[in-house]
Design an enzyme around this catalytic site. Structure first.
Site, PDB file in Angstrom:
ATOM      1  CB  CYS A 148      -0.874   0.062   1.245  1.00  0.00           C
ATOM      2  SG  CYS A 148      -2.049  -1.230   1.296  1.00  0.00           S
TER       3      CYS A 148
HETATM    4  C1  BEZ Z   1       0.470  -4.661   1.942  1.00  0.00           C
HETATM    5  O1  BEZ Z   1      -0.214  -3.853   1.309  1.00  0.00           O
HETATM    6  O2  BEZ Z   1       1.695  -4.613   1.949  1.00  0.00           O
HETATM    7  C2  BEZ Z   1      -0.212  -5.743   2.755  1.00  0.00           C
HETATM    8  C3  BEZ Z   1      -1.559  -5.970   2.619  1.00  0.00           C
HETATM    9  C4  BEZ Z   1      -2.164  -6.950   3.374  1.00  0.00           C
HETATM   10  C5  BEZ Z   1      -1.425  -7.699   4.254  1.00  0.00           C
HETATM   11  C6  BEZ Z   1      -0.076  -7.462   4.386  1.00  0.00           C
HETATM   12  C7  BEZ Z   1       0.541  -6.473   3.641  1.00  0.00           C
END
Ligand code: BEZ
Length: 199
Positions: A46
């Site tokens: 994200c």
């Molecule tokens: C991420 O966006 O890095 C992420 C999303 C869900 C679980 C773990 C990491």
């Protein structure tokens, strides 16, 4: 619960964001909107997505599209995360997070927009609670949902595709046309089947 479909009115809500409280429909005004959700603050994938949106914000502004993120942490946490986003983003281009991120600690908005998906086993935390999945909602100035994209937690989004969809939607608002496979702005289009030969 209302099932959201293309053409549904985007549910209205009030929320705290990193830029203060908003009433969603009022905030939309006469713009298009990209609402995009995140499983949580400080998640590495994200973070790259939010940095990318910061870099390409002018692409959205020039298309009259407002950007708003949402994640299930509080505003204080979002502000700390923004520091991280800036640090990561600055590695590739100057980064400013100049769009709001909604705080949804109770997951009320996430539920309203069906952003929780516990059916996907890659999408639950250590306690078995579903993360907010990566959704993208493109909403038009009439507040109608025009596109919904759902990505699994493990796959980062392709924002070139989101911009392409916005270009296609906006073109088809202006002219009775449809866009063929892999269409890019400026490419040939297909006339809408409702047009007569004369038209
Ligand atoms: C991420 O966006 O890095 C992420 C999303 C869900 C679980 C773990 C990491």
């Amino acid at each position: 619960m209302t099932v959201l479909r293309l053409g549904s009115t985007a549910p209205d809500f009030e929320a705290d964001t990193t830029e203060g409280p908003i009433k969603f429909h009022e905030w939309i005004g006469n713009s298009w909107v990209m609402l995009f959700s995140h499983p949580g603050d400080f998640t590495p994938v994200c973070t790259t997505e939010l940095a990318d949106i910061s870099h390409r914000l002018p692409q959205f502004v020039s298309r009259n599209v407002k950007i708003i993120g949402i994640s299930t942490d509080n505003v204080q946490s979002h502000h700390e995360w923004i520091e991280d986003i800036i640090e990561i983003g600055n590695k590739t281009a100057p980064t400013c997070v100049e769009y709001p991120i909604i705080a949804d600690p109770e997951r009320n908005i996430s539920r309203l927009y069906e952003m929780l998906d516990e059916q996907d086993e890659t999408n639950v935390d250590g306690e078995g609670l579903p993360y907010t999945i990566r959704t993208v909602f493109i909403i038009d100035p009439r507040k109608k949902i025009r596109t919904m994209l759902h990505y699994p937690a493990s796959v980062g989004r392709d924002f070139d595709e989101v911009v392409r969809i916005i270009d296609a939607l906006q073109l088809s608002e202006q002219h009775k046309v449809m866009t063929p496979c892999n269409w890019r702005k400026g490419d040939d289009v297909v006339v809408h089947p409702s047009l007569s030969d004369e038209e």
